[in-house]
Design a protein around this motif. Structure first.
Motif, PDB file in Angstrom:
ATOM      1  N   UNK A 111       4.711   4.864  22.206  1.00 37.09           N
ATOM      2  CA  UNK A 111       4.417   6.220  21.746  1.00 37.09           C
ATOM      3  C   UNK A 111       5.488   7.153  22.290  1.00 37.09           C
ATOM      4  N   UNK A 112       5.987   8.045  21.434  1.00 30.97           N
ATOM      5  CA  UNK A 112       6.994   9.025  21.820  1.00 30.97           C
ATOM      6  C   UNK A 112       6.349  10.397  21.928  1.00 30.97           C
ATOM      7  N   UNK A 113       6.655  11.099  23.019  1.00 31.76           N
ATOM      8  CA  UNK A 113       6.191  12.464  23.206  1.00 31.76           C
ATOM      9  C   UNK A 113       7.426  13.340  23.392  1.00 31.76           C
ATOM     10  N   UNK A 114       7.586  14.346  22.550  1.00 29.34           N
ATOM     11  CA  UNK A 114       8.695  15.282  22.711  1.00 29.34           C
ATOM     12  C   UNK A 114       8.246  16.352  23.693  1.00 29.34           C
ATOM     13  N   UNK A 115       8.898  16.409  24.841  1.00 25.61           N
ATOM     14  CA  UNK A 115       8.493  17.314  25.905  1.00 25.61           C
ATOM     15  C   UNK A 115       9.187  18.666  25.831  1.00 25.61           C
ATOM     16  N   UNK A 116      10.466  18.677  25.464  1.00 25.70           N
ATOM     17  CA  UNK A 116      11.217  19.937  25.444  1.00 25.70           C
ATOM     18  C   UNK A 116      12.498  19.743  24.637  1.00 25.70           C
ATOM     19  N   UNK A 117      13.117  20.858  24.304  1.00 32.97           N
ATOM     20  CA  UNK A 117      14.444  20.852  23.691  1.00 32.97           C
ATOM     21  C   UNK A 117      15.348  21.645  24.621  1.00 32.97           C
TER      22      UNK A 117
ATOM     23  N   UNK B 221      12.790  15.175  34.512  1.00 29.96           N
ATOM     24  CA  UNK B 221      12.132  15.519  33.253  1.00 29.96           C
ATOM     25  C   UNK B 221      11.048  16.571  33.465  1.00 29.96           C
ATOM     26  N   UNK B 222      10.241  16.408  34.507  1.00 30.12           N
ATOM     27  CA  UNK B 222       9.182  17.387  34.783  1.00 30.12           C
ATOM     28  C   UNK B 222       9.762  18.742  35.156  1.00 30.12           C
ATOM     29  N   UNK B 223      10.837  18.744  35.930  1.00 26.52           N
ATOM     30  CA  UNK B 223      11.481  20.002  36.314  1.00 26.52           C
ATOM     31  C   UNK B 223      12.092  20.699  35.095  1.00 26.52           C
ATOM     32  N   UNK B 224      12.746  19.954  34.226  1.00 29.27           N
ATOM     33  CA  UNK B 224      13.349  20.529  33.024  1.00 29.27           C
ATOM     34  C   UNK B 224      12.273  21.058  32.082  1.00 29.27           C
ATOM     35  N   UNK B 225      11.167  20.338  31.956  1.00 29.72           N
ATOM     36  CA  UNK B 225      10.066  20.783  31.098  1.00 29.72           C
ATOM     37  C   UNK B 225       9.443  22.063  31.646  1.00 29.72           C
ATOM     38  N   UNK B 226       9.245  22.138  32.952  1.00 31.47           N
ATOM     39  CA  UNK B 226       8.669  23.345  33.561  1.00 31.47           C
ATOM     40  C   UNK B 226       9.603  24.538  33.382  1.00 31.47           C
ATOM     41  N   UNK B 227      10.896  24.319  33.536  1.00 28.59           N
ATOM     42  CA  UNK B 227      11.868  25.403  33.376  1.00 28.59           C
ATOM     43  C   UNK B 227      11.884  25.900  31.931  1.00 28.59           C
ATOM     44  N   UNK B 228      11.837  24.986  30.976  1.00 27.63           N
ATOM     45  CA  UNK B 228      11.828  25.356  29.560  1.00 27.63           C
ATOM     46  C   UNK B 228      10.544  26.088  29.189  1.00 27.63           C
ATOM     47  N   UNK B 229       9.407  25.631  29.723  1.00 26.90           N
ATOM     48  CA  UNK B 229       8.128  26.285  29.428  1.00 26.90           C
ATOM     49  C   UNK B 229       8.094  27.698  29.997  1.00 26.90           C
ATOM     50  N   UNK B 230       8.665  27.891  31.174  1.00 28.67           N
ATOM     51  CA  UNK B 230       8.702  29.222  31.784  1.00 28.67           C
ATOM     52  C   UNK B 230       9.586  30.159  30.964  1.00 28.67           C
ATOM     53  N   UNK B 231      10.697  29.642  30.442  1.00 31.87           N
ATOM     54  CA  UNK B 231      11.604  30.469  29.639  1.00 31.87           C
ATOM     55  C   UNK B 231      11.009  30.784  28.268  1.00 31.87           C
ATOM     56  N   UNK B 232      10.126  29.916  27.765  1.00 30.98           N
ATOM     57  CA  UNK B 232       9.535  30.108  26.436  1.00 30.98           C
ATOM     58  C   UNK B 232       8.210  30.857  26.501  1.00 30.98           C
ATOM     59  N   UNK B 233       7.863  31.369  27.657  1.00 28.19           N
ATOM     60  CA  UNK B 233       6.620  32.120  27.773  1.00 28.19           C
ATOM     61  C   UNK B 233       5.390  31.249  27.874  1.00 28.19           C
ATOM     62  N   UNK B 234       5.535  30.044  28.437  1.00 31.83           N
ATOM     63  CA  UNK B 234       4.386  29.187  28.660  1.00 31.83           C
ATOM     64  C   UNK B 234       4.112  28.171  27.572  1.00 31.83           C
ATOM     65  N   UNK B 235       4.917  28.153  26.509  1.00 27.55           N
ATOM     66  CA  UNK B 235       4.708  27.168  25.442  1.00 27.55           C
ATOM     67  C   UNK B 235       5.124  25.795  25.953  1.00 27.55           C
ATOM     68  N   UNK B 236       4.221  24.826  25.848  1.00 24.50           N
ATOM     69  CA  UNK B 236       4.482  23.488  26.371  1.00 24.50           C
ATOM     70  C   UNK B 236       4.468  22.483  25.230  1.00 24.50           C
ATOM     71  N   UNK B 237       5.487  21.624  25.219  1.00 24.34           N
ATOM     72  CA  UNK B 237       5.546  20.539  24.247  1.00 24.34           C
ATOM     73  C   UNK B 237       4.768  19.359  24.798  1.00 24.34           C
ATOM     74  N   UNK B 238       4.690  18.285  24.055  1.00 28.42           N
ATOM     75  CA  UNK B 238       4.099  17.062  24.541  1.00 28.42           C
ATOM     76  C   UNK B 238       3.116  16.434  23.578  1.00 28.42           C
ATOM     77  N   UNK B 239       3.075  16.878  22.335  1.00 28.56           N
ATOM     78  CA  UNK B 239       2.187  16.268  21.359  1.00 28.56           C
ATOM     79  C   UNK B 239       2.803  14.961  20.883  1.00 28.56           C
TER      80      UNK B 239
END
Length: 98
Positions: A9-15, A70-88
């Motif tokens: 299963x693939x989960x896209x976490x961030x761009x 990966x977790x650090x990059x995802x947290x940084x991206x979510x903070x910059x995007x106003x809390x939007x989190x990927x992972x579906x």
């Protein structure tokens, strides 16, 4: 007869925008989580392995990264995007060699 196997299963976490090590371009990279699950009668039961990777959208090169990065990059991206989190989850993907 018992039918068992694995499914990935693939989960896209961030761009992320990164400089690619392969082509040298500053391009978007998808941060993905690959989870391999054991299946019994085509029902996924439990994860067998987990890996994280980035893939360059320009040249397609995929590079494995650590879970911590990966977790650090995802947290940084979510903070910059106003809390939007990927992972579906995307469509289940079976590697050609498995």
């Amino acid at each position: 007869m018992i039918i068992f196997g694995t499914k990935v299963y693939l989960y896209q976490l961030a761009i992320l925008t990164l400089v690619c090590r392969h082509c040298g371009y500053s391009a978007a990279h998808t941060l993905r989580k690959h989870v391999t699950k054991f299946t019994l009668f085509f029902v996924p039961l439990f994860p067998v392995s987990t890996a994280y990777a980035t893939q360059c959208t320009f040249c397609g090169m995929e590079q494995e990264v650590t879970k911590e990065w990966a977790e650090q990059a995802q947290a940084h991206t979510a903070a910059a995007a106003g809390g939007e989190v990927y992972g579906q989850p995307q469509q289940p993907y079976r590697h050609p060699g498995t």
